[in-house]
Design a protein around this motif. Structure first.
Motif, mmCIF file in Angstrom:
data_model
loop_
_atom_site.group_PDB
_atom_site.id
_atom_site.type_symbol
_atom_site.label_atom_id
_atom_site.label_comp_id
_atom_site.label_asym_id
_atom_site.label_seq_id
_atom_site.Cartn_x
_atom_site.Cartn_y
_atom_site.Cartn_z
ATOM 1 N N UNK A 54 55.200 10.644 7.067
ATOM 2 C CA UNK A 54 54.525 9.421 7.507
ATOM 3 C C UNK A 54 54.918 8.529 8.393
ATOM 4 N N UNK A 55 56.086 8.666 9.100
ATOM 5 C CA UNK A 55 56.691 7.997 9.992
ATOM 6 C C UNK A 55 56.934 8.648 11.299
ATOM 7 N N UNK A 56 56.033 8.385 12.294
ATOM 8 C CA UNK A 56 56.005 9.082 13.628
ATOM 9 C C UNK A 56 56.969 8.242 14.798
ATOM 10 N N UNK A 57 57.665 7.278 14.041
ATOM 11 C CA UNK A 57 58.688 6.361 15.056
ATOM 12 C C UNK A 57 60.105 6.772 14.917
ATOM 13 N N UNK A 58 60.317 7.962 14.676
ATOM 14 C CA UNK A 58 61.823 8.240 14.306
ATOM 15 C C UNK A 58 62.182 8.964 15.866
ATOM 16 N N UNK A 59 63.355 8.777 16.185
ATOM 17 C CA UNK A 59 63.963 9.316 17.542
ATOM 18 C C UNK A 59 63.636 10.905 17.405
ATOM 19 N N UNK A 60 63.020 11.384 18.399
ATOM 20 C CA UNK A 60 62.980 12.946 18.501
ATOM 21 C C UNK A 60 62.651 13.124 19.884
ATOM 22 N N UNK A 61 62.633 14.333 20.401
ATOM 23 C CA UNK A 61 62.259 14.874 21.672
ATOM 24 C C UNK A 61 61.987 16.401 21.489
ATOM 25 N N UNK A 62 61.405 16.753 22.934
ATOM 26 C CA UNK A 62 60.975 18.267 22.909
ATOM 27 C C UNK A 62 62.065 18.981 23.723
ATOM 28 N N UNK A 63 62.557 19.919 23.133
ATOM 29 C CA UNK A 63 63.869 20.762 23.938
ATOM 30 C C UNK A 63 63.380 22.080 23.999
ATOM 31 N N UNK A 65 51.461 20.213 26.245
ATOM 32 C CA UNK A 65 50.836 19.126 25.690
ATOM 33 C C UNK A 65 51.778 18.651 24.667
ATOM 34 N N UNK A 66 52.102 17.411 24.385
ATOM 35 C CA UNK A 66 52.763 16.923 23.198
ATOM 36 C C UNK A 66 52.257 15.426 23.222
ATOM 37 N N UNK A 67 52.639 14.744 21.969
ATOM 38 C CA UNK A 67 52.379 13.376 21.536
ATOM 39 C C UNK A 67 54.001 12.652 21.708
ATOM 40 N N UNK A 68 53.592 11.620 22.057
ATOM 41 C CA UNK A 68 54.856 10.623 22.260
ATOM 42 C C UNK A 68 54.649 9.204 21.627
ATOM 43 N N UNK A 69 55.541 8.399 21.281
ATOM 44 C CA UNK A 69 55.447 6.995 20.836
ATOM 45 C C UNK A 69 56.659 6.280 20.850
ATOM 46 N N UNK A 70 56.891 5.290 20.421
ATOM 47 C CA UNK A 70 57.998 4.509 20.656
ATOM 48 C C UNK A 70 58.765 4.663 19.243
ATOM 49 N N UNK A 71 60.156 4.497 19.316
ATOM 50 C CA UNK A 71 61.119 4.477 18.650
ATOM 51 C C UNK A 71 61.389 3.173 17.790
ATOM 52 N N UNK A 72 61.089 3.083 16.264
ATOM 53 C CA UNK A 72 61.314 1.825 15.842
ATOM 54 C C UNK A 72 59.814 1.021 15.578
ATOM 55 N N UNK A 73 59.898 0.080 15.035
ATOM 56 C CA UNK A 73 58.658 -0.635 14.871
ATOM 57 C C UNK A 73 57.810 -0.112 13.774
ATOM 58 N N UNK A 74 56.688 -0.306 13.988
ATOM 59 C CA UNK A 74 55.482 0.241 12.741
ATOM 60 C C UNK A 74 55.862 1.658 12.621
ATOM 61 N N UNK A 75 55.750 2.247 11.542
ATOM 62 C CA UNK A 75 56.037 3.648 11.251
ATOM 63 C C UNK A 75 54.942 4.497 11.705
ATOM 64 N N UNK A 76 53.733 3.869 12.070
ATOM 65 C CA UNK A 76 52.652 4.644 12.437
ATOM 66 C C UNK A 76 52.050 4.044 13.515
ATOM 67 N N UNK A 77 51.848 4.398 14.802
ATOM 68 C CA UNK A 77 51.553 3.807 15.976
ATOM 69 C C UNK A 77 50.473 4.336 17.060
ATOM 70 N N UNK A 78 49.965 3.643 17.722
ATOM 71 C CA UNK A 78 49.082 4.422 18.683
ATOM 72 C C UNK A 78 50.138 5.054 19.708
ATOM 73 N N UNK A 79 49.886 6.425 19.792
ATOM 74 C CA UNK A 79 50.571 7.240 20.511
ATOM 75 C C UNK A 79 50.010 7.665 21.893
#
Length: 759
Positions: free
Chosen positions: A262-271, A303-317
Motif C-alpha cells: 500500500x505504498x506507491x511512493x517507493x523509488x522504482x523504475x521500468x527496466x 503504458x505505465x503509472x508514475x508518481x513521486x518518491x517520498x511524501x504520502x504513501x499513496x498519491x495521485x499518479x
C-alpha cells in the motif's frame, strides 16, 4: 438467494447470523476470454471466492460461460458448465491466444510447487519447481508477483524468492568428535546462519530478494535470469516485443527496505533486460516511482503509472506511455491537483493486466473518483478521459479483462453484492452509452439504503453545508457541487499541471464526502456507527461490504467518512492533510457527524465509533475531545502513540511525513520532533477517555505494532474504563482471513450492541 436474504432481514438478528448470510455472495477475482469456434463466439472463464465459514477457509471455484456477439453490436450470454471448486491452485494465466493456461499449484502431500500447462487436450507440461531447487517460494500475490506468457507461447516468466543455502549450524554443546556429513563441515558460510535478512514489511514478511525466472516449455529448462543490478528487486515482469528480452519493475532497496504494501511512493523504475547481452536499461525517469507496465497488442506502446518518491504513501499518479522503437516517453495524464466534475485524477496502484483496446490506442482502467470507483477510457493519442460508468446506480466498478474489445467487469453498491457484466467496446468516439449485459446478476439486499453526502468545511464567516448527492438537481439547498452528472463528460488531459486550470467545483475550500448506509425508515431514529477509514490516504468507495450491510440489519446506520486527505479528490486534498494529522482529519470526521445528525433521522444520543489503523487514531482523538459523546468504540490495529512507531513500524518515514517533517534514510529522531509526535498522539490524552473500548490486534502486525493497543489497554484499564483486548496470534495489520474476519466482526458488533443498549 433472494428468499434467504429476505428471511435474514426478518429473523436473523444476531451478528453471527447476519454476517453468515451476507458473506455468502461470491466475489469474482479473475476472468479470461478465449476465442471459440467462429469469429463472434467466445468462452469466458471466471474465478470466484467466498468465505466458507463452517470449514473456516476461503472457498474458490470457477465458472464458465459462452458469449456470442450479435449483428447489432450486442451480446448474448449462456452458462457453459456447472461451477467447479479450485483446489491447491496458487496462480493461473491464459496464453495470448487463449489456447493454453499456465497453472501454479502446490502439491498437498510434499508441499512442492508445480507449474503446469493445460490445453484442450489436457495437461501438456508439468514441472516440479521445488525439486529443481533453483529458487525459493514463488511469489503469487503482492506487488512483485506475475506469471507472463511469451508472445510465442513457448516460455513462462515469474518471480520467486532467491534461493538461500540451508546449512547446519554448529553449537557449543555438540559432542566432540561427532560425525557430520561432509557437506555440513564448518566453513565461513556457517557464520551467516543467523545474519539478519531484510524483508519488504507488512504482508511481505517472506519477501526479501526476488528473482526473475523463465521456464522454456520446449526444452523444459528453468533459468534464473541474470543481468539485473544488485541494488534492484525485480517484479511485475512481462516479455518484450519479439520475446528478445524482459520488461520489469525494479525497486531500489538500498540502503535498506521500507514497507512496500500500500505504498506507491517507493523509488522504482521500468527496466528492459536484454536476454542475449544481459544488459539492463532504465526506460522510465530517474528518481521516480514507476510501475504497472502494460504492452499494447501491436507491441508498439508501453503504458505505465508514475508518481513521486517520498511524501504520502499513496498519491495521485500520472499515466505515461513509452514508444517502444524510439524509447520516447509521453505524458498521457498528469497529476490532478484539483478535481473537476469530469475527472478527479488517477489513484489506482495497478493497471488491469488486459487493459488495452484492440486498436492499441485506447485503454480502460478503474480508479476512485471521489466516493465512487469508476471505469475510465483513456485515449492515449488525444490524451482524453471518458468516464464509462459515471451516473450508474452502482458505486464501484472493477475491470477484470479487456480482450478482443470485450469488456468484462464487476459492479456493486453498498446494498448490491457484486454482479458480473460484459459489454462490447464500440469504436472510438462512440463509447457512450455502453450496453452492459448481466452474466451473473445478484439481487439487491433488502433492509439497506445508501446515499452520498457532500460536506464542505466552513470558510471564514460561513456555515458548513452537507447535502445528499442529487445529480441533475442543481438547486439543492446548501449544495456546493450542484449537479454532478458526468455521463456525457470528457476530460482533456495532456501536459503539466492538468486539472489546475479547470473549474474548481469546491469554491472557497476543499469539500469531502461521506457514505451513509441506513436500515429501514420504520426503525428510525437510528443509532449511528461512525467509520473514518484508515490509510490515511485511502477511500471508502461505494462498494459492497457485507460487514457494513450486516450492521444495518442489526439496526445501525453507518457513516463512512472520506475526510480531506482521502484518495479520489485530487492531489491537493491529499497534501492538505500533511502536518495536520490528528487535527484536520479529526475535525472533518466530527463535522460530518454533526451535520448528518441535523439532516437524517438519527439518534444523537446513540453514537459509536468503528475504525482501524489511522481511522482508529481519529476515533481515539474523538474519544478524548468528546468524552461523553460516543457510547461505544471498537478499534482494529489502532495507532495511539506516534513516536513509539518510529522504531517498530515498517514505514517509519510516514511518521515524519505526516507531520510535515522531512525524512531521510539516515535520520534519527530529535527531541522536539518526538515531543511533537507525542502531542499529536491520542495516548497523551488517554486520561480523558470514558467510552468503553474494544481493541482487536494481530500479533504479526508489522505496520502498527500490537504493543500500541497493549499500552492503551493498560492505561484505560488502570483508569477503570471498560476495555477489552482481542489478540490474534496469526494476524497481520489487516486481520485478514476467513475465521479472523468473522470473529472480529462478531466481537465488534456485540460490543456495539451491548454498550449502545440494543437487544
Amino acid at each position: 438467494m433472494a428468499s434467504r436474504t429476505q428471511q435474514g432481514t426478518e429473523a436473523a438478528r444476531s451478528p453471527t447470523a447476519c454476517y453468515r448470510e451476507l458473506s455468502q455472495f461470491p466475489a469474482v477475482t479473475g476472468a479470461a476470454l478465449g476465442a471459440a469456434t467462429g469469429a463472434q463466439s467466445f468462452q469466458l472463464y471466471t474465478e470466484c471466492s467466498r468465505p466458507d465459514l463452517p470449514r473456516r477457509r476461503l472457498l474458490r471455484f470457477s465458472r464458465h460461460y459462452s458469449l456470442h456477439r450479435t449483428g447489432n453490436g450486442g451480446l448474448t450470454v449462456s452458462r457453459a458448465a456447472l461451477s467447479a471448486e479450485i483446489n491447491n491452485q496458487l496462480l493461473s494465466r491464459d496464453s495470448p491466444t487463449g489456447q493454453h493456461r499456465a497453472v501454479l499449484s502446490r502439491c498437498p502431500r510434499q508441499g512442492h510447487e508445480l507449474l503446469e500447462v493445460w490445453g484442450s487436450s489436457g495437461r501438456s507440461h508439468s514441472v516440479d519447481l521445488t525439486a529443481l531447487g533453483k529458487h525459493g517460494e514463488v511469489y503469487t500475490e503482492g506487488p512483485f508477483a506475475c506469471l507472463a506468457w511469451s508472445h510465442s507461447e513457448t516460455r513462462l516468466l515469474y518471480v520467486a524468492e532467491k534461493s538461500r543455502p540451508k546449512r547446519w549450524a554448529p553449537c557449543a554443546w555438540d559432542v566432540p568428535g561427532a560425525a557430520r556429513p561432509p557437506e555440513e563441515v564448518e566453513d565461513e558460510e556457517d557464520k551467516e546462519q543467523f545474519v539478519y535478512h531484510e524483508d519488504w514489511g507488512e504482508a511481505l514478511s517472506t519477501r526479501s530478494v526476488p528473482v526473475l525466472c523463465a521456464l522454456d516449455l520446449e526444452s523444459s529448462s528453468l533459468s534464473v535470469l541474470e543481468g539485473i543490478p544488485e541494488h534492484l528487486s525485480p517484479g511485475q515482469a512481462l516479455w518484450s516485443p519479439g520475446d528478445s528480452g524482459v520488461v520489469f519493475v525494479g525497486w531500489w532497496h538500498e540502503p535498506f527496505r521500507l514497507g512496500l504494501n500500500a505504498c506507491s511512493n517507493r523509488r522504482s523504475g521500468i527496466f528492459y533486460l536484454d536476454l542475449s547481452s544481459r544488459s539492463c536499461e532504465l526506460l522510465s525517469a530517474e528518481h521516480r516511482a514507476a510501475f504497472s507496465p502494460r504492452l499494447s497488442p501491436d507491441g508498439r506502446r508501453l503504458l505505465y503509472l508514475e508518481g513521486g518518491v517520498g511524501g504520502p504513501h499513496r498519491q495521485c499518479l500520472c499515466l505515461r506511455m513509452l514508444t517502444w522503437q524510439t524509447r520516447q516517453t509521453l505524458m498521457v495524464l498528469d497529476v490532478v491537483q484539483e478535481p473537476t466534475e469530469a475527472f478527479a485524477g488517477l489513484f489506482t496502484e495497478v493497471l488491469p493486466l488486459q487493459c488495452w483496446a484492440a486498436d492499441s490506442r485506447r485503454a480502460v482502467l478503474g480508479t476512485p473518483q471521489r466516493s465512487r470507483t469508476d471505469l475510465l477510457l483513456v485515449d492515449t493519442e488525444a490524451a482524453t478521459v471518458t468516464n464509462l460508468t459515471a451516473g450508474s446506480p452502482e458505486g464501484c466498478w472493477e475491470l477484470l479483462t479487456l480482450q478482443w474489445d470485450l469488456l468484462v467487469a464487476t459492479c456493486s453498491a453498498p446494498h448490491h453484492p457484486p454482479s458480473l457484466v460484459v459489454t462490447v467496446l464500440p469504436p472510438a468516439g462512440q463509447e457512450l452509452p455502453l450496453r452492459w449485459v448481466p452474466v451473473e446478476d445478484t439481487p439487491i439486499v433488502p433492509g439497506v439504503t445508501w446515499k452520498t453526502l457532500t460536506v464542505r468545511p466552513p470558510c471564514s464567516g460561513q456555515t458548513a453545508a452537507v447535502h445528499s448527492e442529487c445529480p441533475g438537481v442543481p438547486d439543492v439547498p446548501g449544495c456546493c457541487l450542484g449537479a454532478r452528472d458526468t455521463r456525457d463528460g470528457g476530460y482533456q488531459g495532456r501536459g503539466p499541471g492538468v486539472g489546475g486550470s479547470e473549474r474548481h467545483p469546491f469554491p472557497g475550500t476543499q469539500a469531502f464526502e461521506a457514505l451513509l448506509l441506513s436500515p429501514p425508515d420504520s426503525m428510525a431514529p437510528h443509532p449511528l456507527v461512525v467509520c473514518p477509514h484508515g490509510g490515511p490516504h485511502a477511500v471508502f468507495d461505494a462498494r459492497w461490504r457485507p460487514g457494513m450491510a450486516a450492521l444495518c440489519w442489526l439496526g445501525f446506520a453507518v457513516l463512512l467518512v472520506n475526510y480531506r486527505g482521502s484518495l479520489g479528490f485530487g492531489q491537493a486534498s491529499i497534501s492538505s492533510l500533511l502536518s495536520r494529522v490528528g487535527e484536520q482529519d479529526v475535525a472533518d470526521t466530527q463535522l460530518a457527524v454533526e451535520q448528518v445528525l441535523h439532516s437524517e433521522p438519527l439518534d444523537p444520543n446513540r453514537l459509536a465509533l468503528l475504525a482501524g489503523s489511522h481511522g482508529a487514531f481519529i476515533a481515539l482523538h474523538l474519544l478524548t475531545r468528546e468524552p461523553k459523546r460516543y457510547r461505544a468504540c471498537a478499534l482494529r490495529s489502532p495507532v495511539s502513540n506516534l513516536p513509539a512507531l518510529l522504531g517498530t513500524s515498517d514505514i517509519p518515514d510516514w511518521r515524519y511525513t505526516s507531520l510535515g517533517l522531512p525524512y531521510s534514510f539516515e535520520r534519527v529522531p530529535r527531541a522536539e520532533e518526538v515531543a511533537t509526535m507525542l502531542l499529536r498522539s491520542p495516548i497523551a490524552q488517554a486520561a480523558r477517555v470514558q467510552t468503553p473500548v474494544l481493541l482487536c490486534v494481530g500479533a504479526r502486525d508489522r505496520r502498527v505494532s500490537p504493543t500500541q493497543a497493549l499500552e492503551l489497554y493498560r492505561v484505560l484499564r488502570a483508569r477503570g474504563v471498560p476495555v477489552r483486548l482481542l489478540w490474534y496470534p496469526q494476524g497481520g495489520h489487516a486481520l485478514a482471513g476467513v475465521e479472523m474476519e468473522a470473529d472480529v466482526f462478531k466481537n465488534c458488533a456485540q460490543w456495539l450492541l451491548q454498550h449502545m443498549g440494543l437487544p
